[in-house]
Design a protein around this motif. Sequence first.
Motif, mmCIF file in Angstrom:
data_model
loop_
_atom_site.group_PDB
_atom_site.id
_atom_site.type_symbol
_atom_site.label_atom_id
_atom_site.label_comp_id
_atom_site.label_asym_id
_atom_site.label_seq_id
_atom_site.Cartn_x
_atom_site.Cartn_y
_atom_site.Cartn_z
ATOM 1 N N LEU A 160 4.005 1.400 2.344
ATOM 2 C CA LEU A 160 3.472 0.055 2.168
ATOM 3 C C LEU A 160 1.950 0.052 2.102
ATOM 4 O O LEU A 160 1.348 -0.744 1.364
ATOM 5 C CB LEU A 160 3.944 -0.849 3.308
ATOM 6 N N GLU A 161 1.321 0.939 2.861
ATOM 7 C CA GLU A 161 -0.139 1.018 2.825
ATOM 8 C C GLU A 161 -0.623 1.444 1.439
ATOM 9 O O GLU A 161 -1.525 0.812 0.860
ATOM 10 C CB GLU A 161 -0.645 1.984 3.889
ATOM 11 N N TYR A 162 -0.039 2.497 0.886
ATOM 12 C CA TYR A 162 -0.438 2.941 -0.454
ATOM 13 C C TYR A 162 -0.080 1.894 -1.511
ATOM 14 O O TYR A 162 -0.822 1.699 -2.484
ATOM 15 C CB TYR A 162 0.209 4.282 -0.782
ATOM 16 N N TYR A 163 1.050 1.220 -1.317
ATOM 17 C CA TYR A 163 1.438 0.143 -2.236
ATOM 18 C C TYR A 163 0.394 -0.971 -2.201
ATOM 19 O O TYR A 163 0.031 -1.538 -3.245
ATOM 20 C CB TYR A 163 2.810 -0.377 -1.830
ATOM 21 N N GLY A 164 -0.108 -1.254 -1.008
ATOM 22 C CA GLY A 164 -1.149 -2.263 -0.859
ATOM 23 C C GLY A 164 -2.475 -1.854 -1.487
ATOM 24 O O GLY A 164 -3.282 -2.711 -1.872
ATOM 25 N N PHE A 165 -2.709 -0.546 -1.595
ATOM 26 C CA PHE A 165 -3.920 -0.048 -2.253
ATOM 27 C C PHE A 165 -3.871 -0.242 -3.759
ATOM 28 O O PHE A 165 -4.879 -0.058 -4.450
ATOM 29 C CB PHE A 165 -4.113 1.442 -1.966
ATOM 30 N N GLY A 166 -2.684 -0.587 -4.304
ATOM 31 C CA GLY A 166 -2.555 -0.812 -5.734
ATOM 32 C C GLY A 166 -1.753 0.238 -6.477
ATOM 33 O O GLY A 166 -1.605 0.154 -7.708
ATOM 34 N N TYR A 167 -1.225 1.221 -5.743
ATOM 35 C CA TYR A 167 -0.351 2.203 -6.380
ATOM 36 C C TYR A 167 0.965 1.540 -6.780
ATOM 37 O O TYR A 167 1.423 0.600 -6.127
ATOM 38 C CB TYR A 167 -0.042 3.360 -5.424
ATOM 39 N N SER A 168 1.595 2.037 -7.848
ATOM 40 C CA SER A 168 2.964 1.617 -8.143
ATOM 41 C C SER A 168 3.843 2.045 -6.983
ATOM 42 O O SER A 168 3.488 2.948 -6.215
ATOM 43 C CB SER A 168 3.449 2.256 -9.445
ATOM 44 N N ASP A 170 6.654 3.714 -6.792
ATOM 45 C CA ASP A 170 7.068 5.116 -6.807
ATOM 46 C C ASP A 170 5.919 6.056 -6.467
ATOM 47 O O ASP A 170 6.093 7.029 -5.723
ATOM 48 C CB ASP A 170 7.704 5.489 -8.157
ATOM 49 N N GLU A 171 4.729 5.762 -6.969
ATOM 50 C CA GLU A 171 3.580 6.608 -6.642
ATOM 51 C C GLU A 171 3.179 6.439 -5.180
ATOM 52 O O GLU A 171 2.724 7.403 -4.530
ATOM 53 C CB GLU A 171 2.404 6.274 -7.548
ATOM 54 N N ALA A 172 3.369 5.249 -4.626
ATOM 55 C CA ALA A 172 3.089 5.028 -3.211
ATOM 56 C C ALA A 172 3.990 5.892 -2.330
ATOM 57 O O ALA A 172 3.548 6.427 -1.308
ATOM 58 C CB ALA A 172 3.273 3.550 -2.860
ATOM 59 N N VAL A 173 5.246 6.044 -2.734
ATOM 60 C CA VAL A 173 6.167 6.900 -1.981
ATOM 61 C C VAL A 173 5.679 8.343 -2.016
ATOM 62 O O VAL A 173 5.644 9.034 -0.983
ATOM 63 C CB VAL A 173 7.596 6.802 -2.563
ATOM 64 N N ILE A 174 5.290 8.824 -3.185
ATOM 65 C CA ILE A 174 4.833 10.200 -3.324
ATOM 66 C C ILE A 174 3.579 10.444 -2.493
ATOM 67 O O ILE A 174 3.458 11.467 -1.795
ATOM 68 C CB ILE A 174 4.580 10.531 -4.809
ATOM 69 N N GLN A 175 2.643 9.512 -2.538
ATOM 70 C CA GLN A 175 1.417 9.662 -1.756
ATOM 71 C C GLN A 175 1.713 9.667 -0.257
ATOM 72 O O GLN A 175 1.103 10.432 0.504
ATOM 73 C CB GLN A 175 0.435 8.538 -2.102
#
Length: 279
Positions: A160-168, A170-175
């Motif tokens: 959720l944090e990476y998703y909030g940064f603007g990642y898609s 799927d990319e948020a999961v990978i990060q």
Amino acid sequence: MCRLLGYVSTQENKSLIDVIGQTQVSAFREMSRIHNDGWGISQLGFEDKATLADSQASRSGSKLYKSTLAAYRDSNFDSFAHQAARGSLWHLRLASSQLPLIMENQQPFYSHGISFIHNGDISNHEGVNIIRQNNVWYDEKIFSSINGYTDSALYFSYILEYYGFGYSLDEAVIQAIRQLRNYCPLSSYNCVLQNDDTLIVVNAAGRVETPERIIEIYNEHGFGEHAHDYRLMRYKSDEEQGTFVVASSGFDQHDWHTMQNNEIVVVNSHTGEFSTRVF
């Protein structure tokens, strides 16, 4: 460590029995004799507003149900298996590292319009669960929004944090996986996520071999034949039926596609089209 199952239907609302059949539903439920630390589901686009006492309707129209009972002991399992939905996630829990068996720790977790289920014990090489490691940083506000205190909840908070940064998504999961592997490189990060538009599946295990403890438990319960592929995820796309289904091992999946390790599958919930990539 847990068992995961999820699906999406693009043509009409369908029940779990519609998608995989009664025999496979019963086989999945039987796994809860081992994965017996509770269970839960989320249902996407469920239109009937009547809910059971332990259910809650999300803002996006998803419905959640969680129980500390094993699925084979809970009569509500049959009811939900017959209920049609546009998509659904199912989770059978085998608790990690003696984490508390309380309702807040049951999955699916839900936050920011996303349902999340995870299979794995996220611990370091000394066996210390990540939730008990003092050197792990996380966003407390995001973590508290999940309303759970487990390694799986922490994993979801990173996504959720990476998703909030603007990642898609799927990319948020990978990060998130890349970041968490700095702390726990040999853990399993297998998971399934679902929102209104997308179903995401990840097979990402730090170890390929099945833990001896799991082999022993499976043999004791007569499930020994399913222990060898314990960490695998498989999926099946049926264009004619308009469904995409994914699950952990544990029941007959002879005509399903086996995912590679460190592979992610992204499914469009409206069209059923999907893409895969290895990371």
